[in-house]
Design an enzyme around this catalytic site. Sequence first.
Site, short mmCIF file in Angstrom:
data_model
loop_
_atom_site.label_atom_id
_atom_site.label_comp_id
_atom_site.label_asym_id
_atom_site.label_seq_id
_atom_site.Cartn_x
_atom_site.Cartn_y
_atom_site.Cartn_z
N HIS A 368 41.33 7.14 10.09
CA HIS A 368 42.67 6.56 10.20
C HIS A 368 43.69 7.52 9.63
O HIS A 368 43.41 8.30 8.71
CB HIS A 368 42.76 5.20 9.49
CG HIS A 368 42.25 5.23 8.08
ND1 HIS A 368 40.90 5.19 7.78
CD2 HIS A 368 42.90 5.32 6.89
CE1 HIS A 368 40.74 5.23 6.46
NE2 HIS A 368 41.94 5.32 5.89
N HIS A 370 47.32 7.71 7.85
CA HIS A 370 48.37 6.96 7.15
C HIS A 370 49.72 7.56 7.57
O HIS A 370 49.90 8.78 7.50
CB HIS A 370 48.25 7.13 5.63
CG HIS A 370 47.00 6.56 5.04
ND1 HIS A 370 46.94 5.32 4.46
CD2 HIS A 370 45.75 7.09 4.92
CE1 HIS A 370 45.70 5.11 3.99
NE2 HIS A 370 44.96 6.17 4.27
P1 5GP Z 1 41.79 4.85 2.88
O1 5GP Z 1 41.86 4.52 1.43
O2 5GP Z 1 40.40 4.67 3.44
O3 5GP Z 1 42.39 6.18 3.23
O4 5GP Z 1 42.74 3.81 3.60
C1 5GP Z 1 42.34 2.52 3.93
C2 5GP Z 1 43.57 1.69 3.98
O5 5GP Z 1 43.25 0.51 4.68
C3 5GP Z 1 44.09 1.29 2.63
O6 5GP Z 1 45.41 1.78 2.48
C4 5GP Z 1 44.01 -0.21 2.64
O7 5GP Z 1 45.10 -0.83 1.99
C5 5GP Z 1 43.98 -0.54 4.10
N1 5GP Z 1 43.28 -1.77 4.43
C6 5GP Z 1 42.06 -2.14 3.97
N2 5GP Z 1 41.71 -3.34 4.48
C7 5GP Z 1 42.73 -3.71 5.32
C8 5GP Z 1 42.95 -4.85 6.13
O8 5GP Z 1 42.12 -5.76 6.24
N3 5GP Z 1 44.10 -4.89 6.82
C9 5GP Z 1 45.04 -3.90 6.78
N4 5GP Z 1 46.15 -4.06 7.49
N5 5GP Z 1 44.86 -2.81 5.98
C10 5GP Z 1 43.72 -2.72 5.26
#
Ligand code: 5GP
Length: 382
Positions: A368, A370
């Site tokens: 993903h 951001h």
């Molecule tokens: P990472 O930390 O893996 O780079 O980013 C994962 C992101 O997914 C985090 O910023 C977290 O807040 C978001 N996230 C996790 N679970 C959910 C969810 O169920 N719905 C949404 N909209 N975002 C989520």
Amino acid sequence: MLSRRALLCLTPALALQAPSARRLTTRMSAAPPYTLYDLPVSNNGARVRMLLYYKDVKDVEIVSPMELGGLRSEDYLKVNPQGKMPALSCRDENELVPESDTIARFLGGKFDAGGAFSPPAGSIEALKADRLCRHHDVYLAPIQGCLYKASPQGQAYGAFPTRDAALDEFQKQLKLIERYADETGPYLCGAAPSQADCALFPTLIFADTMLPKFDREFTVGPNTQKWFDMLKSTDPVGQRIYDEVHSALEGWAGKGRWDTIHGAGLRDTEETIFDKIVAGDIPSEKVYEDDLCLAFKDVAPCAPVHVLLIPKHRNDLSQLRKAQPEHVGLLGHLMSKVGAVAEAAGLDDYRVVVNDGAGAGQTVFHLHVHVIGGRELAWPPG
Ligand code: 5GP
């Protein structure tokens, strides 16, 4: 001049071939006027072999490209500058001929003036065979790599950004063969085999063998299916070509080739929270969507605007470091949509972040991007 070594190169192929082909490939000392560089697994080569088998041609010797050092060798590239199979060397005419279509047309006319393989130009028979060959060459052949290539470089699937998209198109084009297939048969253009059968049958063997490995169905129209089954089960030349191509593909399976191809042997089935969001099982605030990607607001935003952009089908991209050449199209698509996502989220200036690995803050293992903004963003980030 060819040689015992050529014969050795072809030993596995010979084991699959019927006696007449063995004669073809073993007339080394007589130095036949034509040499076809080819291997059993090549569907384009099988197009030419099928024609030779129907005509029981004795004047073409079939040898492996390894005889010239392999497809990328200087000597082979002189015969076929594209480094592909098949290629034909014509000793008496002093010509080197690449491309299965050109070779098949030349040999079809050379070894049988007239007949189903070289109908007169302007005849309805020529039109029907040309129409099917063209369908094969323009709409199927350029993307057939999606059935078996491990990690293609660049635009390996023509205009299609992903293997899935190319497979969708390939399946659609398979069904369209039905438009041009003769209703009464038994061959594609009627009572006798033609260039059209030779062009399409080997490629359909690939499709029939490979599509199920990607959990996809080999679906063609009823006349096409009847023709395919007839060649596979009752036509001696069809059976022989089927054995050659199918056995070679299974040989690849034995060597574990499909284990390196995502969707065929390699599967990424673990369901992430983002898969559930794509499926609609977990609600999200959608910002942008197209066939390949989805953008939605982060549930725990780290800035006034915080959007996540994800591929709908992860295709093994649990994290960025898993990227392979076959992901180039998908990754390019994601990057090219960041601007549209930011605009839809009302952002002017913004930061784009990919966390790769737990130590870098990654918590969801489904690639993903951001997209963060709506406030001053400090640099360097912490
Ligand atoms: P990472 O930390 O893996 O780079 O980013 C994962 C992101 O997914 C985090 O910023 C977290 O807040 C978001 N996230 C996790 N679970 C959910 C969810 O169920 N719905 C949404 N909209 N975002 C989520």
